[in-house]
Design a protein around this motif. Structure first.
Motif, PDB file in Angstrom:
ATOM      1  N   VAL A   1      81.335  61.707  11.881  1.00 45.16           N
ATOM      2  CA  VAL A   1      81.246  61.414  12.869  1.00 45.16           C
ATOM      3  C   VAL A   1      79.518  62.507  13.203  1.00 45.16           C
ATOM      4  N   SER A   2      78.716  61.637  13.110  1.00 42.61           N
ATOM      5  CA  SER A   2      77.426  62.255  13.285  1.00 42.61           C
ATOM      6  C   SER A   2      77.066  62.738  14.748  1.00 42.61           C
ATOM      7  N   PHE A   3      77.986  63.107  15.577  1.00 41.64           N
ATOM      8  CA  PHE A   3      76.787  63.135  16.992  1.00 41.64           C
ATOM      9  C   PHE A   3      77.915  64.184  17.857  1.00 41.64           C
ATOM     10  N   PHE A   4      78.326  64.152  18.440  1.00 41.72           N
ATOM     11  CA  PHE A   4      79.222  64.787  19.792  1.00 41.72           C
ATOM     12  C   PHE A   4      78.629  64.324  20.966  1.00 41.72           C
ATOM     13  N   SER A   5      78.921  64.218  22.634  1.00 44.98           N
ATOM     14  CA  SER A   5      78.331  63.598  23.154  1.00 44.98           C
ATOM     15  C   SER A   5      79.266  64.861  24.252  1.00 44.98           C
ATOM     16  N   LEU A   6      78.652  65.409  24.950  1.00 45.88           N
ATOM     17  CA  LEU A   6      79.059  66.500  25.960  1.00 45.88           C
ATOM     18  C   LEU A   6      78.576  65.791  27.751  1.00 45.88           C
ATOM     19  N   GLY A   7      79.777  66.007  27.727  1.00 44.00           N
ATOM     20  CA  GLY A   7      80.164  65.131  29.380  1.00 44.00           C
ATOM     21  C   GLY A   7      80.038  65.689  30.194  1.00 44.00           C
ATOM     22  N   ALA A   8      79.600  67.522  30.347  1.00 44.49           N
ATOM     23  CA  ALA A   8      79.919  68.036  31.774  1.00 44.49           C
ATOM     24  C   ALA A   8      78.459  68.060  32.236  1.00 44.49           C
ATOM     25  N   TYR A   9      77.467  67.785  31.909  1.00 43.02           N
ATOM     26  CA  TYR A   9      76.128  66.705  31.811  1.00 43.02           C
ATOM     27  C   TYR A   9      76.131  65.577  33.055  1.00 43.02           C
ATOM     28  N   PHE A  10      75.354  65.829  34.652  1.00 44.91           N
ATOM     29  CA  PHE A  10      74.948  64.871  35.374  1.00 44.91           C
ATOM     30  C   PHE A  10      74.162  64.296  35.295  1.00 44.91           C
ATOM     31  N   ASP A  11      73.892  63.308  36.756  1.00 41.87           N
ATOM     32  CA  ASP A  11      72.559  62.467  36.693  1.00 41.87           C
ATOM     33  C   ASP A  11      71.255  63.478  38.022  1.00 41.87           C
ATOM     34  N   SER A  12      70.802  64.791  37.243  1.00 35.71           N
ATOM     35  CA  SER A  12      70.380  65.506  38.469  1.00 35.71           C
ATOM     36  C   SER A  12      69.306  65.292  39.039  1.00 35.71           C
ATOM     37  N   GLY A  13      68.319  64.301  38.279  1.00 41.45           N
ATOM     38  CA  GLY A  13      67.563  63.476  39.120  1.00 41.45           C
ATOM     39  C   GLY A  13      66.099  65.205  38.785  1.00 41.45           C
ATOM     40  N   VAL A  14      65.339  64.852  39.785  1.00 36.62           N
ATOM     41  CA  VAL A  14      63.729  65.970  39.526  1.00 36.62           C
ATOM     42  C   VAL A  14      65.001  67.302  39.481  1.00 36.62           C
ATOM     43  N   LEU A  15      65.879  67.302  39.931  1.00 37.08           N
ATOM     44  CA  LEU A  15      66.738  68.664  40.169  1.00 37.08           C
ATOM     45  C   LEU A  15      66.384  69.724  38.954  1.00 37.08           C
ATOM     46  N   LYS A  16      66.876  68.726  37.348  1.00 41.50           N
ATOM     47  CA  LYS A  16      66.499  69.396  36.553  1.00 41.50           C
ATOM     48  C   LYS A  16      65.266  69.735  36.095  1.00 41.50           C
ATOM     49  N   TYR A  17      64.445  69.758  37.310  1.00 44.39           N
ATOM     50  CA  TYR A  17      63.428  71.014  36.187  1.00 44.39           C
ATOM     51  C   TYR A  17      63.518  71.752  36.728  1.00 44.39           C
ATOM     52  N   LEU A  18      64.366  71.923  38.246  1.00 42.40           N
ATOM     53  CA  LEU A  18      64.159  73.561  38.702  1.00 42.40           C
ATOM     54  C   LEU A  18      65.505  73.606  37.868  1.00 42.40           C
ATOM     55  N   TYR A  19      66.135  72.975  37.401  1.00 42.19           N
ATOM     56  CA  TYR A  19      67.482  73.309  36.842  1.00 42.19           C
ATOM     57  C   TYR A  19      67.107  74.635  35.472  1.00 42.19           C
ATOM     58  N   PHE A  20      66.222  73.449  35.220  1.00 40.58           N
ATOM     59  CA  PHE A  20      65.695  74.125  33.260  1.00 40.58           C
ATOM     60  C   PHE A  20      64.699  75.824  33.551  1.00 40.58           C
ATOM     61  N   LEU A  21      64.104  75.350  34.364  1.00 43.17           N
ATOM     62  CA  LEU A  21      63.099  76.843  35.044  1.00 43.17           C
ATOM     63  C   LEU A  21      64.116  77.650  35.658  1.00 43.17           C
ATOM     64  N   THR A  22      65.304  77.894  35.963  1.00 41.79           N
ATOM     65  CA  THR A  22      66.058  78.997  36.442  1.00 41.79           C
ATOM     66  C   THR A  22      66.746  79.042  35.143  1.00 41.79           C
ATOM     67  N   ILE A  23      67.064  78.436  34.351  1.00 45.38           N
ATOM     68  CA  ILE A  23      67.939  78.731  32.968  1.00 45.38           C
ATOM     69  C   ILE A  23      66.346  79.394  31.999  1.00 45.38           C
ATOM     70  N   LEU A  24      66.233  79.245  31.556  1.00 49.16           N
ATOM     71  CA  LEU A  24      64.189  79.351  31.129  1.00 49.16           C
ATOM     72  C   LEU A  24      64.278  80.840  31.906  1.00 49.16           C
ATOM     73  N   ALA A  25      64.252  81.374  32.652  1.00 49.14           N
ATOM     74  CA  ALA A  25      64.188  82.564  33.962  1.00 49.14           C
ATOM     75  C   ALA A  25      64.997  83.525  33.287  1.00 49.14           C
ATOM     76  N   PHE A  26      66.384  82.685  32.953  1.00 49.77           N
ATOM     77  CA  PHE A  26      67.813  83.744  32.596  1.00 49.77           C
ATOM     78  C   PHE A  26      67.420  84.465  31.506  1.00 49.77           C
ATOM     79  N   TYR A  27      67.098  83.383  30.463  1.00 54.21           N
ATOM     80  CA  TYR A  27      66.569  83.915  29.019  1.00 54.21           C
ATOM     81  C   TYR A  27      66.005  84.530  28.504  1.00 54.21           C
TER      82      TYR A  27
END
Length: 312
Positions: free
Chosen positions: A7-33
């Motif tokens: 097995v060369s990779f695993f698929s993370l199945g909990a992600y979903f298509d969030s459209g442009v909201l993914k940038y908001l999620y990214f900034l929120t997670i980055l702020a937490f980190y």
């Protein structure tokens, strides 16, 4: 049947298509980190450079803050990459490395909290004998135990028991790699994994829980029978520790329930939150709990910032 070495990779199945909201999620997670890195690094530096904080309790606290950085680094970078990615896959080595980091983080966290309970028990129940019981050699030995034991155990679990399993799939229904879900993908016999996991849970984890309960029962007895000053000391030093312990235990409980009972009827965002809380709750909350509630840390912070403001 697919061997795990193929097995060369695993698929993370909990992600979903969030459209442009993914940038908001990214900034929120980055702020937490960034907040986690800044807050925990500041408290580590504060404890290291101030000789008045070179006491057993603060040394164990420093170890706790280092572990928050370790666990967050095992989670957030990959989480940030996956949030922006359209293909949610992770290579086999990175997946197993993340499992090792996250599970050893949990072990180090729990063991540190247990030893901190023991330290508070000695300080409150045996104040006159505290310095003879909590010697520098004992502190060093406990600190080594806090880090080496979980790292060794999780190396055995991840690389000795999980990696050799034969797998029938590569989809992990989470936003990060999880050992339990990898084992569930196995076609081969997982009896050894289950026996080792259960025996470890009932011997080590149950033993630590008994230790924590015992120490707090003894501390409560001293509080009820002691002077007002003793009660105030116990409350000021034990309250943040107890709150941290409850916070981490709650996160672990959410994770176990969510993983073991497959709560697919829950909204996807809630399931993601429950699976992440045990990894994100402590690094975010602990700096606030210990930084704001412990009077000695507050005093050192006030003197530091007051001195800097006077210079300006």
């Amino acid at each position: 049947m697919i061997n795990s070495t193929l097995v060369s990779f695993f698929s993370l199945g909990a992600y979903f298509d969030s459209g442009v909201l993914k940038y908001l999620y990214f900034l929120t997670i980055l702020a937490f980190y960034v907040s986690i890195i800044c807050a925990n690094s500041f408290l580590i530096a504060l404890i290291c450079v101030n000789r008045s904080l070179h006491e057993p309790m603060y040394i164990f606290l420093c170890s706790l803050f280092v572990n928050e950085l370790y666990g967050s680094t095992g989670l957030f970078p990959l989480l940030l990459v996956q949030t922006l990615s359209d293909v949610h896959t992770v290579s086999l080595p990175i997946c197993f490395l993340q499992i090792f980091c996250l599970y050893s983080y949990g072990g180090i966290e729990f063991l540190t909290l247990a030893i901190m309970s023991y330290d508070r028990y000695l300080a409150i129940c045996y104040p006159l004998q505290y310095n003879t019981r909590m010697t520098p050699n004992k502190i060093a030995g406990l600190t080594v135990l806090i880090w080496l034991y979980p790292l060794f155990i999780n190396a055995v679990i991840v690389f000795g028991l999980t990696f050799p399993l034969q797998l029938c799939g590569n989809v992990i229904n989470k936003v990060y790699c999880d050992n339990y879900l990898v084992v569930k993908l196995a076609c081969s016999d997982t009896t050894l994994n289950n026996v080792f996991g259960l025996s470890h849970m009932f011997t080590v984890i149950f033993g630590l829980i008994v230790l924590i309960i015992y120490t707090y029962i003894r501390i409560l007895k001293v509080c009820f029978s002691g002077s007002k000053q003793t009660r105030q000391k116990a409350v000021s030093t034990c309250t943040p520790h107890l709150a941290s312990l409850i916070n981490f235990s709650s996160g672990c409980f959410f994770e176990i329930v969510q993983s073991r009972f497959n709560l697919y009827n829950l909204p996807n965002m809630l399931r993601i939150f429950l699976s992440l809380y045990w990894l994100t709750g402590q690094p975010l909350v602990n700096p606030l709990l210990y930084g704001l509630k412990m009077s000695k840390i507050r005093m050192v912070c006030k003197s530091l910032f007051f001195r800097e403001s006077q210079r300006v």
